[in-house]
Design an enzyme around this catalytic site. Structure first.
Site, PDB file in Angstrom:
ATOM      1  CD  GLU A  87     -23.730  25.008  -9.905  1.00 17.97           C
ATOM      2  OE1 GLU A  87     -22.663  24.472 -10.260  1.00 17.97           O
ATOM      3  OE2 GLU A  87     -23.968  26.211 -10.086  1.00 17.97           O
ATOM      4  CG  HIS A 141     -20.103  28.320  -5.198  1.00 18.80           C
ATOM      5  ND1 HIS A 141     -21.086  29.247  -4.919  1.00 18.80           N
ATOM      6  CD2 HIS A 141     -20.060  28.231  -6.553  1.00 18.80           C
ATOM      7  CE1 HIS A 141     -21.603  29.694  -6.050  1.00 18.80           C
ATOM      8  NE2 HIS A 141     -20.994  29.085  -7.055  1.00 18.80           N
TER       9      HIS A 141
END
EC number: 3.1.4.12
Length: 419
Positions: free
Chosen positions: A49, A272
């Site tokens: 990402e 995350h």
């Protein structure tokens, strides 16, 4: 290779949540991430990402002294978001884009535009060949109504096949990434059963971090309860997986995760949690027959998960064909309407109305045609994965009945595990 050969490999993995204009505090988080990676001096840092190539170039410049080799994997309209930073020279690089990746009309999810993929880099470490893979699979979005389940199972199979066929000349295999699957999910089990990869969290001798190894936790300020769904204590969807292929033994000495903030501040790197693993690799003398201990019991798990995966893909195929058939009917109806409007336009009374209605009718036919073509392609992609699974399933079932010749992934796993 020396008989007393050994090395330690320190690996970092993070889904960075680096989405231009949407992610919060991107600049600050990228700066702190760069400082942390320089300080820790990992052998490999594998990131997901990173959807801003400008941010990748920023990290590359900032990390150039510590990690002289780096690569950004490009695909799709937006990009795969995958990149790697290596302390060691990268010998080879290859990228595979998943054939199925959601639906283009679900633009608010965005996965289809990203070109989700798996990146491979080959490193040679003192004669040892390491195949390192980094990937990011399709997001789940809803546990209760997962419309992408078949796509994620197909991606897991495609990933497993890619690793299976590209790692035969490697000594050690490493896979890091955001699989968007829980440990017991079908796709995750399929991946591990077919490749023989070990889960670092399960195998590690020393774990420090969030409860149950969760990589999305409620104490992270960027995580909402909606992200966690029916798992309020957190979810584990990011992984470090590994195995030895040839005359080596590999184990995970330590595994750490961040716990809602980075180790040197009270702010998180991302939504995350980061994974930090230390793998210990040593030479293991070859065994006379590493496959003699493998039997039907070991093979039954693979057969079971393959059967379940084929069933789920079958449901996905039926759904794709239904949408293709429905859009086909819409095309026929739209073309019939256009013919009628053309007839009306030829007359004098309803010409203006007919001409006005022709525009949305043409649009309807074009949209229905695009939907038809997409779902036909989706059905073929799911059928291809299902056919590959059937081939493996047939061979494994026949082998189980004969009670010999276990599947290659398990043999290689057993050989690598023998110390």
């Amino acid at each position: 290779m020396k008989l007393n050969f050994s090395l330690r490999l320190r690996v970092f993995n993070l889904n960075c949540w680096d989405i231009p204009y949407l992610s919060k505090h991107r600049a600050d988080r990228m700066k702190r991430l760069g400082d942390f990676l320089n300080l820790e001096n990992f052998d490999l840092a594998l990131l997901e990402e990173v959807w801003s190539e400008q941010d990748f170039q920023y990290l590359r410049q900032r990390l150039s002294l510590t990690y002289p080799d780096a690569h950004y994997f490009r695909s799709g309209m937006i990009g795969s978001g995958l990149c790697v930073f290596s302390k060691h020279p990268i010998q080879e690089i290859f990228q595979h884009v998943y054939s199925l990746n959601g639906y283009p009309y679900m633009f608010h999810h965005g996965d289809w535009f990203c070109g989700k993929s798996v990146g491979l880099l080959v490193l040679r470490l003192s004669g040892l060949v390491l195949n390192a893979y980094v990937t990011h699979l399709h997001a789940e979005y809803s546990r209760q109504k997962d419309i992408y389940f078949a796509h994620r199972v197909a991606q897991a199979w495609e990933l497993a096949q890619f690793i299976h066929h590209t790692s035969k000349n490697a000594d050690v295999v490493l896979l890091c990434g955001d699989l968007n699957m829980h440990p017991k999910d079908l796709g995750c089990c399929l991946l591990k059963e077919w490749t023989g990869l070990h889960d670092a969290f399960v195998e590690t001798e020393d774990f420090k971090g969030s409860d149950d190894g969760c990589t999305m936790v409620p104490k992270n300020c960027y995580v909402s309860q909606q992200d966690l769904g029916p798992f309020p204590s957190g979810i584990r969807i990011d992984y470090v997986l590994y195995k030895a292929v040839s005359e080596f033994h590999v184990c995970c000495e330590t595994l750490k995760t961040t716990t809602g903030c980075d180790p040197h501040s009270d702010k998180p790197f991302s939504d995350h949690e980061a994974l930090m693993a230390t793998l210990y690799v040593k030479h293991s003398p070859p065994q006379e027959d590493p496959c003699t201990a493998c039997g039907p019991l070991e093979r039954s798990d693979l057969i079971s998960v393959l059967r379940e995966a084929r069933t789920e893909l079958g449901l996905g195929i039926a759904k794709a064909r239904w949408w293709a058939a429905f859009s086909g009917y819409v095309i026929v109806w739209g073309l019939s309407l256009l013919v009628l409007l053309c007839v009306l336009a030829a007359g004098e009374e309803a010409r203006e109305v007919a001409i006005i209605l022709c525009i949305p009718s043409v649009g309807l036919v074009l949209v229905a045609g695009a939907v038809y073509l997409f779902h036909k392609q989706e059905a073929k992609g799911l059928c291809r994965a299902q056919a590959e699974m059937l081939h493996v399933l047939t061979r494994e079932t026949e082998t189980q009945d004969r009670g010999s010749e276990p599947h290659l992934a398990y043999c290689l796993q057993q050989e690598g595990d023998r110390a």
